[in-house]
Design a protein around this motif. Structure first.
Motif, PDB file in Angstrom:
ATOM      1  N   THR A  69       0.829  -1.215   0.000  1.00 39.32           N
ATOM      2  CA  THR A  69       0.000   0.000   0.000  1.00 39.32           C
ATOM      3  C   THR A  69       0.861   1.262   0.000  1.00 39.32           C
ATOM      4  O   THR A  69       0.323   2.356  -0.032  1.00 39.32           O
ATOM      5  N   ALA A 121       3.293   4.319  -1.221  1.00 41.15           N
ATOM      6  CA  ALA A 121       3.090   5.166  -2.403  1.00 41.15           C
ATOM      7  C   ALA A 121       3.821   4.633  -3.628  1.00 41.15           C
ATOM      8  O   ALA A 121       3.297   4.695  -4.745  1.00 41.15           O
ATOM      9  N   ARG A 140       1.813   1.863  -5.050  1.00 43.69           N
ATOM     10  CA  ARG A 140       0.557   2.389  -5.587  1.00 43.69           C
ATOM     11  C   ARG A 140       0.797   2.989  -6.967  1.00 43.69           C
ATOM     12  O   ARG A 140      -0.016   2.825  -7.883  1.00 43.69           O
ATOM     13  N   LEU A 141       1.929   3.689  -7.107  1.00 39.30           N
ATOM     14  CA  LEU A 141       2.252   4.276  -8.411  1.00 39.30           C
ATOM     15  C   LEU A 141       2.491   3.183  -9.448  1.00 39.30           C
ATOM     16  O   LEU A 141       1.988   3.274 -10.576  1.00 39.30           O
ATOM     17  N   ARG A 191      11.938   5.184  -4.187  1.00 42.64           N
ATOM     18  CA  ARG A 191      11.455   5.227  -2.822  1.00 42.64           C
ATOM     19  C   ARG A 191      12.208   6.308  -2.067  1.00 42.64           C
ATOM     20  O   ARG A 191      13.443   6.334  -2.058  1.00 42.64           O
ATOM     21  N   TRP A 236      -2.815  12.574  -9.753  1.00 39.81           N
ATOM     22  CA  TRP A 236      -2.275  12.674  -8.400  1.00 39.81           C
ATOM     23  C   TRP A 236      -1.932  14.124  -8.061  1.00 39.81           C
ATOM     24  O   TRP A 236      -1.828  14.975  -8.936  1.00 39.81           O
ATOM     25  N   ASP A 285       3.157   7.787   1.727  1.00 34.76           N
ATOM     26  CA  ASP A 285       2.463   6.571   2.139  1.00 34.76           C
ATOM     27  C   ASP A 285       1.163   6.900   2.848  1.00 34.76           C
ATOM     28  O   ASP A 285       0.132   6.268   2.622  1.00 34.76           O
ATOM     29  N   GLU A 286       1.201   7.896   3.714  1.00 37.84           N
ATOM     30  CA  GLU A 286       0.006   8.380   4.397  1.00 37.84           C
ATOM     31  C   GLU A 286      -0.307   9.756   3.850  1.00 37.84           C
ATOM     32  O   GLU A 286       0.578  10.624   3.826  1.00 37.84           O
ATOM     33  N   PRO A 287      -1.542  10.002   3.385  1.00 39.95           N
ATOM     34  CA  PRO A 287      -1.880  11.315   2.817  1.00 39.95           C
ATOM     35  C   PRO A 287      -1.561  12.440   3.781  1.00 39.95           C
ATOM     36  O   PRO A 287      -1.652  12.299   4.997  1.00 39.95           O
ATOM     37  N   ASP A 321      -0.304  12.589  -2.723  1.00 42.68           N
ATOM     38  CA  ASP A 321      -0.413  11.174  -3.047  1.00 42.68           C
ATOM     39  C   ASP A 321       0.938  10.478  -3.116  1.00 42.68           C
ATOM     40  O   ASP A 321       1.000   9.243  -3.181  1.00 42.68           O
ATOM     41  N   THR A 322       2.026  11.244  -3.127  1.00 47.81           N
ATOM     42  CA  THR A 322       3.351  10.629  -3.194  1.00 47.81           C
ATOM     43  C   THR A 322       3.811  10.129  -1.828  1.00 47.81           C
ATOM     44  O   THR A 322       4.878   9.515  -1.725  1.00 47.81           O
ATOM     45  N   ASN A 331       7.781   8.056   1.296  1.00 49.67           N
ATOM     46  CA  ASN A 331       7.172   8.628   0.105  1.00 49.67           C
ATOM     47  C   ASN A 331       7.840   8.065  -1.137  1.00 49.67           C
ATOM     48  O   ASN A 331       8.789   7.268  -1.049  1.00 49.67           O
TER      49      ASN A 331
END
Length: 292
Positions: free
Chosen positions: A4, A6, A9-10, A47, A72, A79-81, A76-77, A52
Motif C-alpha cells: 500500500t 506510495a 501504488r504508483l 522510494r 495525483w 504513504d500516508e496522505p 499522493d506521493t 514517500n
C-alpha cells in the motif's frame, strides 16, 4: 513489503493504465505522460526517505505535470496522505462510469488513460479520461473540488465554461511554425499512434462530429492531412473537418488506413506513415504533381 506504500501504488496505477515501465538503477522508469509520452523512460520514481515516492521527469525537470497527468497531487506521493488531503476521495482515479460493471457483479470500470487539453501557454483547459470499457468522460479543473476537477464542461444551464482547443495545441503551434504537416485524427489514441511514429497530430475532444471552426482557426496556413476512420461516422467527420479548413489551411489531404479502421490499426499492422491510402485531395498543395 507493504503493497500500500506510495511507490507500489504508483507502479500499480501505471500498470492499470497500460503504461510501459521498467526498473533500472533502483528506479521505476516510464514515459513522460506530462508531454504526451514522446520520450520513453524520461520519468523516474524512487522510494524516498520520508515514507514517500520521489518522482522526477527529466524533460520537465519536475513532477507537477506528471502528477496531474495521472490524477495525483504531491500528497499522493506519501504513504500516508498529508493532513490537507483528509477530505479528498480515497480513489482519486475515480471516473463517472466506474460502478457500471459492479451493477452486474463485475469488477467495475478502471481508468486506463487521461488526455490533457492545454492552451497556448501549456495550462490545462480540460481533460478527457478513457476507461477499460472504452467509456469517455470530460472534466475541467476545479481547485475547490475535492478531486481538483468537475466532470462537466458546462454550467447547469448548458453554457460551456472552457475554451475549445485542439489536442496537443502547444505542440501543434510549434509544428506549424516549423512548417510541418499537421495530421488530424478522430481520437486521442490515434493521435498518439501518429506521434509515436514521428508525426505532428491533433484531434478534438468528444470524437466524431465534434470538430468546429474554432479548432480549424488554429490551423491557418498549415498543411493538413486528415485521417478518416473507415466507417460512415469517420467519413462524415472527415467531410466536416475539410469544410471547416477550406479557405484556412494551405493544403488539405484525406487518407485512410491501409489496413484496419484507423491510424492505430494502420501502424499496428506494420505499415508506415507513407503507406496510408490517399482518398481525396480537396485542397492540394500548390503545384503538387501527384494531383491532377
Amino acid at each position: 513489503m507493504n503493497d500500500t506504500i506510495a511507490f507500489n501504488r504508483l507502479a500499480d496505477l501505471l500498470r492499470d493504465m497500460g503504461e510501459p515501465t521498467r526498473y533500472q538503477g533502483g528506479a521505476l522508469r516510464t514515459r513522460g505522460l506530462c508531454h504526451d509520452g514522446d520520450a520513453p523512460d524520461t520519468v523516474s520514481a524512487r522510494r524516498g526517505n520520508k515514507n514517500n515516492v520521489v518522482i522526477h521527469c527529466h524533460k520537465c525537470d519536475g513532477n507537477t505535470d506528471f502528477l496531474s497527468a495521472i490524477g495525483w497531487t504531491e500528497a499522493d506521493t506519501f504513504d500516508e496522505p498529508l493532513e490537507r488531503q483528509r477530505d479528498r476521495p480515497t480513489d482519486d482515479t475515480w471516473i463517472p462510469c466506474r460502478d457500471r460493471g459492479k451493477d452486474k457483479g463485475g469488477p467495475g470500470h478502471k481508468r486506463v488513460a487521461q488526455y490533457l487539453y492545454r492552451d497556448e501557454n501549456g495550462s490545462v483547459v480540460h481533460g478527457v479520461t478513457r476507461c477499460d470499457h472504452k467509456c469517455f468522460a470530460q472534466w475541467r479543473p476545479e481547485p475547490t473540488a475535492k478531486s481538483g476537477r468537475r466532470w462537466s464542461l458546462n454550467d447547469e444551464h448548458g453554457n460551456r465554461l472552457v475554451r475549445l482547443v485542439p489536442y496537443r495545441l502547444p505542440e501543434l503551434l510549434k509544428a506549424k511554425e516549423a512548417d510541418r504537416v499537421i495530421w488530424i485524427a478522430e481520437g486521442e489514441k490515434d493521435v498518439h499512434a501518429l506521434v509515436d511514429h514521428g508525426l505532428h497530430a491533433t484531434c478534438n475532444a468528444g470524437g466524431s462530429g465534434k470538430w468546429t471552426a474554432e479548432h480549424a482557426d488554429f490551423l491557418e496556413a498549415a498543411d493538413v492531412t486528415v485521417v478518416a476512420d473507415r466507417d460512415e461516422p469517420g467519413r462524415q467527420h472527415a467531410l466536416h473537418v475539410v469544410e471547416t479548413l477550406k479557405g484556412i489551411a494551405r493544403s488539405i489531404y484525406v487518407v485512410q488506413a491501409r489496413q484496419g479502421k484507423d491510424a492505430a490499426d494502420h501502424f499496428a499492422a506494420g505499415h508506415t506513415d507513407s503507406e496510408f491510402n490517399q482518398v481525396w485531395a480537396p485542397v492540394p498543395y500548390p503545384g503538387d504533381p501527384g494531383v491532377a
